[in-house]
Scaffold this motif. Structure first.
Motif, PDB file in Angstrom:
ATOM      1  N   LEU A  86       0.667  -1.205   0.008  1.00 51.07           N
ATOM      2  CA  LEU A  86      -0.128  -0.232   0.380  1.00 51.07           C
ATOM      3  C   LEU A  86       0.760   1.277  -0.194  1.00 51.07           C
ATOM      4  CD1 LEU A  86      -2.612  -1.019   3.026  1.00 51.07           C
ATOM      5  CD2 LEU A  86      -2.707  -1.491   0.430  1.00 51.07           C
ATOM      6  N   ALA A  87       0.832   2.148  -1.052  1.00 47.97           N
ATOM      7  CA  ALA A  87       0.599   3.571  -0.505  1.00 47.97           C
ATOM      8  C   ALA A  87      -0.186   4.179   0.702  1.00 47.97           C
ATOM      9  CB  ALA A  87       0.575   4.324  -2.139  1.00 47.97           C
ATOM     10  N   GLN A  88       1.113   4.874   1.677  1.00 49.96           N
ATOM     11  CA  GLN A  88       0.112   5.365   2.760  1.00 49.96           C
ATOM     12  C   GLN A  88       0.488   7.245   2.372  1.00 49.96           C
ATOM     13  OE1 GLN A  88      -0.405   3.602   6.160  1.00 49.96           O
ATOM     14  NE2 GLN A  88       1.002   5.216   7.725  1.00 49.96           N
ATOM     15  N   ILE A  89      -0.208   8.110   2.535  1.00 54.99           N
ATOM     16  CA  ILE A  89      -0.533   9.568   2.495  1.00 54.99           C
ATOM     17  C   ILE A  89      -0.791   9.738   4.354  1.00 54.99           C
ATOM     18  CG2 ILE A  89      -0.511  11.349   2.133  1.00 54.99           C
ATOM     19  CD1 ILE A  89      -1.273  10.713  -0.721  1.00 54.99           C
ATOM     20  N   ASN A  90       0.170  10.208   5.241  1.00 56.19           N
ATOM     21  CA  ASN A  90      -0.176  11.277   6.683  1.00 56.19           C
ATOM     22  C   ASN A  90      -0.274  12.201   6.131  1.00 56.19           C
ATOM     23  OD1 ASN A  90       0.503   8.290   7.333  1.00 56.19           O
ATOM     24  ND2 ASN A  90       2.402   9.133   6.919  1.00 56.19           N
ATOM     25  N   ALA A  91      -2.129  12.820   7.331  1.00 53.46           N
ATOM     26  CA  ALA A  91      -2.162  13.963   6.863  1.00 53.46           C
ATOM     27  C   ALA A  91      -2.392  13.793   8.858  1.00 53.46           C
ATOM     28  CB  ALA A  91      -3.458  14.131   6.245  1.00 53.46           C
ATOM     29  N   GLY A  92      -1.561  14.365   9.284  1.00 51.01           N
ATOM     30  CA  GLY A  92      -1.828  14.544  10.855  1.00 51.01           C
ATOM     31  C   GLY A  92      -1.413  13.216  12.188  1.00 51.01           C
ATOM     32  N   PRO A  93      -2.617  12.964  12.064  1.00 50.34           N
ATOM     33  CA  PRO A  93      -2.830  11.294  12.387  1.00 50.34           C
ATOM     34  C   PRO A  93      -3.786  11.165  11.738  1.00 50.34           C
ATOM     35  CG  PRO A  93      -4.422  13.436  13.737  1.00 50.34           C
ATOM     36  CD  PRO A  93      -3.711  14.264  13.703  1.00 50.34           C
ATOM     37  N   LEU A  94      -4.282  10.582  10.812  1.00 49.06           N
ATOM     38  CA  LEU A  94      -4.775  10.796   9.837  1.00 49.06           C
ATOM     39  C   LEU A  94      -4.494  10.141   8.831  1.00 49.06           C
ATOM     40  CD1 LEU A  94      -8.240  10.232   9.209  1.00 49.06           C
ATOM     41  CD2 LEU A  94      -7.700  12.133   8.231  1.00 49.06           C
ATOM     42  N   TYR A  95      -4.717   8.910   8.108  1.00 41.76           N
ATOM     43  CA  TYR A  95      -3.831   8.268   7.376  1.00 41.76           C
ATOM     44  C   TYR A  95      -4.510   7.545   6.130  1.00 41.76           C
ATOM     45  CZ  TYR A  95      -3.978   3.336   9.095  1.00 41.76           C
ATOM     46  OH  TYR A  95      -4.574   2.469   9.663  1.00 41.76           O
ATOM     47  N   PHE A  96      -4.281   7.851   4.999  1.00 37.89           N
ATOM     48  CA  PHE A  96      -5.320   6.867   3.998  1.00 37.89           C
ATOM     49  C   PHE A  96      -4.052   6.046   3.207  1.00 37.89           C
ATOM     50  CE2 PHE A  96      -6.108  11.575   4.465  1.00 37.89           C
ATOM     51  CZ  PHE A  96      -7.848  11.252   4.333  1.00 37.89           C
ATOM     52  N   GLU A  97      -4.274   5.308   2.617  1.00 32.80           N
ATOM     53  CA  GLU A  97      -3.819   4.452   1.805  1.00 32.80           C
ATOM     54  C   GLU A  97      -4.334   3.663   0.968  1.00 32.80           C
ATOM     55  OE1 GLU A  97      -3.593   1.217   4.726  1.00 32.80           O
ATOM     56  OE2 GLU A  97      -5.431   0.366   5.299  1.00 32.80           O
TER      57      GLU A  97
END
Length: 195
Positions: free
Chosen positions: A99-110
């Motif tokens: 998975l590619a994971q993008i972190n936006a503070g405590p929130l992440y998208f994968e």
């Protein structure tokens, strides 16, 4: 071909580990799985609960913003029928999402591709269990996964929800039903070392 692929994976892993703080972890959680596809809907398959558990790694690519997260999970899938009596189709897989994971503070998208290797296939009814004639079932299935979650980097803890589905069907023959696995996952994870 396999040796070349292994060499490339080893090289990438070494480069990532040398350039960034690689983190490893464990995860466990609940599955809510079912069969998808036109014929699966017509037959009336329902979703069933199962679990998943395994290990994961996190290779930062762009500081803490973007990373690659491979996992190896044992995952229970399948479905059930409740027409006359409850019949459960229990399928067990080793899932390997990358998975590619993008972190936006405590929130992440994968999101990313997944390959699944079938290791169990049973049908349960009348408090008994029988093996399925699995010659027609594919041993390896390609799919995808996408999810969202919350992570506490200092503690190393995370909680996430994910949906994964097969791209290929469960059966080898075109004459068989075009069933695919579709799974909603709720996971708890721990990455160490925490920082």
């Amino acid at each position: 071909m396999k040796k070349t692929l292994l060499l490339v994976l080893f090289t990438l892993t070494t480069v990532f580990a040398a350039q960034a703080q690689t983190r490893f972890g464990v995860k466990v959680g609940a599955n809510y799985s079912g069969f998808e596809g036109d014929r699966a809907d017509n037959i009336g398959y329902e979703r069933r609960f199962g679990f998943h558990a395994g290990v994961m790694a996190n290779f930062p690519v762009v500081d803490d913003f973007f990373s690659i997260k491979p996992e190896i999970l044992y995952s229970q899938k399948g479905a059930k029928l409740d027409d006359l009596e409850e019949i459960k189709f229990r399928l067990g897989y080793i899932d390997v999402p990358v998975l590619a994971q993008i972190n936006a503070g405590p929130l992440y998208f994968e999101a990313g591709p997944q390959v699944s290797f079938r290791i169990q296939d049973k049908i349960e009814f009348d408090n008994s269990s029988i093996d399925i004639d699995s010659d027609d079932l594919k041993r390896t299935i390609l799919g995808y996964a996408a999810g969202i979650g919350l992570a506490s980097t200092p503690l190393g803890l995370s909680i996430g929800v994910r949906y994964n589905s097969d791209i290929s069907t469960l059966y080898d023959s075109d004459d068989d039903a075009n069933f695919r696995n579709g799974v909603f996952m709720l996971s708890l994870g721990y990455m160490f070392p925490s920082r």
